[in-house]
Design an enzyme around this catalytic site. Structure first.
Site, mmCIF file in Angstrom:
data_model
loop_
_atom_site.group_PDB
_atom_site.id
_atom_site.type_symbol
_atom_site.label_atom_id
_atom_site.label_comp_id
_atom_site.label_asym_id
_atom_site.label_seq_id
_atom_site.Cartn_x
_atom_site.Cartn_y
_atom_site.Cartn_z
ATOM 1 N N LYS A 1 -11.662 0.733 -2.724
ATOM 2 C CA LYS A 1 -10.576 1.404 -3.446
ATOM 3 C C LYS A 1 -10.925 1.474 -4.938
ATOM 4 O O LYS A 1 -11.629 2.392 -5.341
ATOM 5 C CB LYS A 1 -9.255 0.736 -3.115
ATOM 6 C CG LYS A 1 -8.863 1.139 -1.676
ATOM 7 C CD LYS A 1 -7.721 0.438 -1.054
ATOM 8 C CE LYS A 1 -7.514 1.005 0.366
ATOM 9 N NZ LYS A 1 -6.753 0.140 1.238
ATOM 10 N N SER B 1 0.798 -1.226 0.000
ATOM 11 C CA SER B 1 0.000 0.000 0.000
ATOM 12 C C SER B 1 0.830 1.276 0.000
ATOM 13 O O SER B 1 0.389 2.295 -0.498
ATOM 14 C CB SER B 1 -0.959 -0.007 1.184
ATOM 15 O OG SER B 1 -0.263 -0.199 2.394
ATOM 16 N N HIS C 1 -5.113 -3.164 -2.895
ATOM 17 C CA HIS C 1 -4.644 -2.254 -3.953
ATOM 18 C C HIS C 1 -4.407 -2.978 -5.273
ATOM 19 O O HIS C 1 -3.775 -2.433 -6.174
ATOM 20 C CB HIS C 1 -3.352 -1.560 -3.521
ATOM 21 C CG HIS C 1 -3.546 -0.656 -2.361
ATOM 22 N ND1 HIS C 1 -4.030 0.626 -2.479
ATOM 23 C CD2 HIS C 1 -3.360 -0.861 -1.038
ATOM 24 C CE1 HIS C 1 -4.120 1.175 -1.275
ATOM 25 N NE2 HIS C 1 -3.719 0.298 -0.392
HETATM 26 C C1 PLP Z 1 -6.907 -0.041 2.682
HETATM 27 C C2 PLP Z 1 -6.336 -1.358 3.003
HETATM 28 C C3 PLP Z 1 -7.050 -2.271 3.763
HETATM 29 C C4 PLP Z 1 -8.317 -1.904 4.473
HETATM 30 O O1 PLP Z 1 -9.394 -1.786 3.623
HETATM 31 P P1 PLP Z 1 -10.607 -0.852 4.028
HETATM 32 O O2 PLP Z 1 -11.705 -1.299 3.156
HETATM 33 O O3 PLP Z 1 -10.173 0.552 3.810
HETATM 34 O O4 PLP Z 1 -10.874 -1.111 5.491
HETATM 35 C C5 PLP Z 1 -6.524 -3.535 3.921
HETATM 36 N N1 PLP Z 1 -5.343 -3.876 3.368
HETATM 37 C C6 PLP Z 1 -4.624 -3.009 2.655
HETATM 38 C C7 PLP Z 1 -3.329 -3.446 2.065
HETATM 39 C C8 PLP Z 1 -5.092 -1.715 2.465
HETATM 40 O O5 PLP Z 1 -4.353 -0.832 1.795
#
Ligand code: PLP
Length: 389
Positions: A236, A177, A205
């Site tokens: 995302k 991330s 991601h």
């Molecule tokens: C953003 C993220 C999450 C969490 O997801 P949300 O839906 O925002 O709670 C989990 N793992 C990674 C690698 C992330 O970047």
């Protein structure tokens, strides 16, 4: 409660104090703040689907049909008819038997990992894994063996030397991330097969971003059948909220019964699930979106590299611009904000001390002229602050 004030004062002093800021979204890549319009290069809205008409309309229509809140946890009354549809579509997309939607990606990781590992088991975890993986590991109370980032030789050593009576699980982000690189799944899978470990990949991601049609990390390597659990988020590239675990029918049945973040939380609204379904449909129907995201990311990466910034080669829309000290990183982000760009300054505890960076996130909804102008502004500001010559 003096410790609270002391903590806050110290965070302030170290330039690590954080607060939320409120922006008024205009579209997928622009916000308004204090009457000014800004270009956002900090959002994980990779495909711009939050402002796709079909997605917006699906969300609005679902609220009119099914109401707003779901009114209960999934095992009580919260499973409205859109849930099984989305889960089927996610499973088809990830090429697994089935899938289970959680309320966030964070909760998917927390619930899944803590349900799959227990004291006596060992979890092998990349040192740069997301906080939700780390928290899931801690909650599992299993032994945790942290391997150096993407270092499968180190992973092999740990697998060999771990005194493990129970199960072995290897957990990794698919796309990291804060660095934007892709996990070395082929070597991980080879080791997992040798040591009979499970492989869990967090594709927060990667879904909608890498692999054919944006199918994620497993598909990127053609390893769909070798990954035991594919985790993901609906927040995302898919313009909604929620998370999911995709895998075998027995795995999902087990998670329904054991994952506490699934069991003890009110289900998502029909509106959110409808937005997720419509987003996934856009992704499946419009693979050109994923291609546009790739082209945009590679365009900006090239522009920043040729300006002299140290940009690691990668093929994802996450572009870290290394700076180092927290204060300097904040100053750079502030200069760019004054120039009309929102880019996040990433500091500890999100990244290790001394590795503060700007984290640029590209979207398919950015235009090439916007990215070109942004590249000029970023290199101008970096030069002004002597980050580059
Ligand atoms: C953003 C993220 C999450 C969490 O997801 P949300 O839906 O925002 O709670 C989990 N793992 C990674 C690698 C992330 O970047």
């Amino acid at each position: 409660m003096r410790f609270i004030e002391e903590y806050l004062a110290r965070a302030e002093q170290l330039h690590l104090h954080r607060k939320t800021s409120t922006y008024e979204p205009i579209d997928a890549t622009h916000v308004k703040y204090d009457g000014q319009t800004y270009l956002v290069l900090a959002s994980n809205n990779y495909l711009g689907l939050t402002h796709c008409r079909a997605v917006q309309q699906a969300a609005a229509a679902a609220a009119m049909t099914y109401g707003t809140g779901s009114g209960g946890a999934r095992l009580i009354t919260g499973t409205h008819p859109l849930y099984p549809l989305l889960e089927k579509e996610l499973a088809d997309f990830k090429e697994t038997e089935t899938a289970l939607v959680f309320n966030t990606g964070y909760m998917a990781n927390l619930g899944t990992i803590s349900a799959l590992a227990a004291p006596g088991d060992t979890i092998f975890s990349d040192e740069l894994n997301h906080a939700s993986i780390i928290d899931g590991c801690r909650l599992a109370k299993a032994s945790i063996a942290v391997y150096r980032h993407a270092d499968t030789q180190h992973l092999a050593e740990l697998l060999r030397s771990a005194d493990c009576r129970g199960k072995r699980l290897i957990v990794t982000d698919g796309v990291f991330s804060m660095d934007g690189d892709i996990a070395p799944l082929p070597s991980i899978v080879r080791l997992a097969e040798h040591y009979r470990a499970w492989v869990i990949v967090d594709d927060a991601h990667a879904t909608g971003v890498i692999g054919p049609g944006g199918k994620g990390t497993a598909a990127y390597y053609g390893l769909e059948k070798k990954i035991h659990v594919q985790l993901g988020t609906l927040s995302k590239a898919l313009g909604a909220e929620g998370g999911f675990a995709a895998g075998s029918r027995t795995l999902i049945d087990y998670l329904v019964n054991r994952a506490r973040s699934f069991i003890f939380s009110t289900a998502l609204s029909a509106s959110t699930i409808a937005a997720a379904r419509a987003s996934l449909n856009e992704l499946v129907q419009r693979p050109a979106l994923v291609e546009k995201l790739k082209a945009n990311s590679s365009f900006l990466r090239k522009r920043l590299t040729s300006a002299g910034l140290k940009i690691a080669p990668a093929e994802t829309p996450i572009i870290p611009v290394p700076v180092g000290p927290a204060a300097l990183t904040l100053e750079l982000a502030q200069m760019l904000k004054n120039a009309g760009l929102i880019i996040s300054a990433i500091r500890p505890p999100t990244v290790p001390e001394g590795t503060c960076r700007l984290r640029i996130a590209v979207s398919a909804a950015h235009t090439v002229p916007e990215l070109s102008e942004a590249a000029d502004k970023i290199s101008w500001a970096a030069r002004r602050l002597s980050i580059i010559k």
